[in-house]
Design an enzyme around this catalytic site. Structure first.
Site, PDB file in Angstrom:
ATOM      1  N   GLU A 166       0.523 -11.639   7.686  1.00 53.97           N
ATOM      2  CA  GLU A 166      -0.675 -12.486   7.590  1.00 53.97           C
ATOM      3  C   GLU A 166      -1.310 -12.535   8.971  1.00 53.97           C
ATOM      4  O   GLU A 166      -0.605 -12.631   9.978  1.00 53.97           O
ATOM      5  CB  GLU A 166      -0.295 -13.904   7.136  1.00 53.97           C
ATOM      6  N   GLU A 208      -7.921 -21.120  12.362  1.00 53.92           N
ATOM      7  CA  GLU A 208      -7.444 -22.245  11.557  1.00 53.92           C
ATOM      8  C   GLU A 208      -7.708 -23.503  12.342  1.00 53.92           C
ATOM      9  O   GLU A 208      -7.540 -23.525  13.564  1.00 53.92           O
ATOM     10  CB  GLU A 208      -5.939 -22.129  11.274  1.00 53.92           C
TER      11      GLU A 208
END
Length: 447
Positions: free
Chosen positions: A279, A284
């Protein structure tokens, strides 16, 4: 400094001694008294040290001077000249001039060092050749042949509270020509009495797992259907890259318990289920204020990069990724402002990651990436881009007890506890808690 102070002390002791030993009425003689001199001549006195004498260069005795130099007037002038040309005074003036030059020298040296660091930073950046694969500015609206709306309610392995929908109220291109991902509240009728929401029966679920497609409200068990609707869109079916660059220009949402993300997943699960196949998190953040203990909307990628005197919700920023067979790094606004840099080591990422050799039962764990002999494994496959705004969760992204968090991770009633506190968090969702995306650019490395 020590030698100069010592010199000053020596000078002070000589001067003090001269004043103490000399008569208040200073008399000068140029030679020993002459017996035949007139009675009006001044009486003979032993020569004394002049109070103006330089301790380093003593005054020449009067007896050694020419008669022309014995007059009081010429001597006084000579003494004044010696006083004002004292070596000590000259040294102090030189030191004062040098002191004035110190700040200027510091500035020049500082600018030189800064110039070197900038040059070194720019020259150290590797420049690959890239080929465009996606230049999205939303001028053609929401292109469903490029973007897929993911529809699930299972929490995406994080216990997230949102139900991602295919509806335009949650993901749309506005009149401003930009993409808006906007969370909205679920219809209270589904939350305040027993109900079942079955996305499979509705024919819209993106997953083949029943836990991702079916949920219910049970007043007895204090469980409710996902209290918020949002969106999660991706390019899995259209655009993916293996090594290259990605840039997304976006403004993050502002509001409690919002969880925006710009990230990538592999097209195929070559090395197994998540996270074995990798990933890549480009951005974020949390919508909470800057005072949030874990970092609010002034922080991205878990405290790695802080906005300067502002937040990422106030204006647009470019969130980027550069990825090659030897490294990957993320950045904000410029490749020189790196957020996270990950070199791929020769021994591979499994060893570098310090993964355990056995599981809890003592069974030996095999390195799933060692068979490729590529240092970049598992980041040696094609990855696609994901844009989403999540809400809440029970995986620890929002720590228990921080910023008045109204639910507890692991509690069966976490969703309901979150929803019951909506009067506290919902008013903090500025502009509806939306993330706005101005453009998306993707390049494949092609050298």
């Amino acid at each position: 400094m020590a030698s100069r102070t010592q010199g000053m002390k020596i000078g002070e002791s000589v001067t003090t001694s001269s004043v103490r030993d000399s008569n208040p009425s200073i008399t000068f003689t140029s030679a020993p008294p002459d017996p035949q001199a007139s009675s009006s001549a001044l009486p003979s006195r032993p020569p004394s040290v002049s109070p103006f004498a330089d301790p380093i260069e003593p005054v020449t005795p009067l007896s050694a001077r020419s008669p022309a130099a014995t007059s009081v007037t010429s001597l006084q002038g000579n003494l004044r000249n010696r006083y004002f040309h004292s070596r000590r005074i000259k040294d102090k003036r030189s030191q004062r001039k040098m002191g004035h030059n110190h700040p200027l020298m510091g500035i020049v040296i500082g600018l030189g060092i800064a110039a070197f660091l900038v040059y070194n930073g720019i020259s150290s950046v590797i420049n690959h050749k890239y080929c465009e694969v996606l230049m999205e500015d939303w001028s053609e609206g929401f292109r469903e042949n490029i973007w897929t709306r993911e529809v699930e309610l299972g929490g995406f392995a994080n216990g997230q509270f949102e139900f991602t929908t295919p509806y335009e109220e949650n993901s749309y291109v506005g009149e401003d020509g930009m993409l808006h991902i906007r969370p909205t509240l679920t219809d209270p009728e589904l939350l305040l009495k027993d109900n079942i929401l079955n996305l499979t029966a509705m024919g819209i679920c993106s997953s083949d797992k029943s836990s991702d497609c079916v949920t219910q409200t049970s007043m007895t068990n204090r469980t409710i259907i996902n209290p918020v609707r949002s969106a999660r869109i991706h390019t899995k079916k259209s655009v993916s890259i293996r090594y290259g660059r990605v840039e997304v220009r976006a403004r993050t949402p502002e509001g409690k318990w919002l969880w925006p993300a710009i990230w990538m997943l592999p097209v195929n699960k070559t090395y197994g289920e998540w996270p074995r196949s990798g990933e890549i998190d480009i951005m974020e953040s949390r919508g909470n204020g800057y005072w949030h203990k874990q970092g609010g909307n002034d922080i991205i990628t878990n405290r790695k990069r802080k906005a300067l005197h502002t937040t990422y919700s106030k204006k647009f920023h470019t969130f980027g990724l550069e990825w090659s067979e030897n490294y990957l790094f993320t950045y904000v606004d410029s490749r020189l402002l790196q957020v996270l840099y990950v070199p791929f080591p020769e021994e591979g990422l499994y060893k570098t990651g310090h993964f355990p050799l056995t599981n809890e039962n003592g069974t030996r764990l095999l390195d799933p990436w060692s068979q490729t002999s590529r240092r970049s494994t598992p980041f040696d496959q094609f990855f696609y881009l994901i844009l989403n705004v999540a809400v809440g969760g029970t995986n620890g992204w929002f720590e228990n007890g921080v910023d008045g968090k109204p639910w507890v991770d692991g509690s069966q009633s976490a969703r309901k506890d979150f929803y019951d506190a909506k009067d506290d968090w919902y008013p903090t969702w500025k502009n509806g808690g939306e993330m706005v995306i101005k453009s998306v650019k993707m390049w494949q490395q092609c050298d």
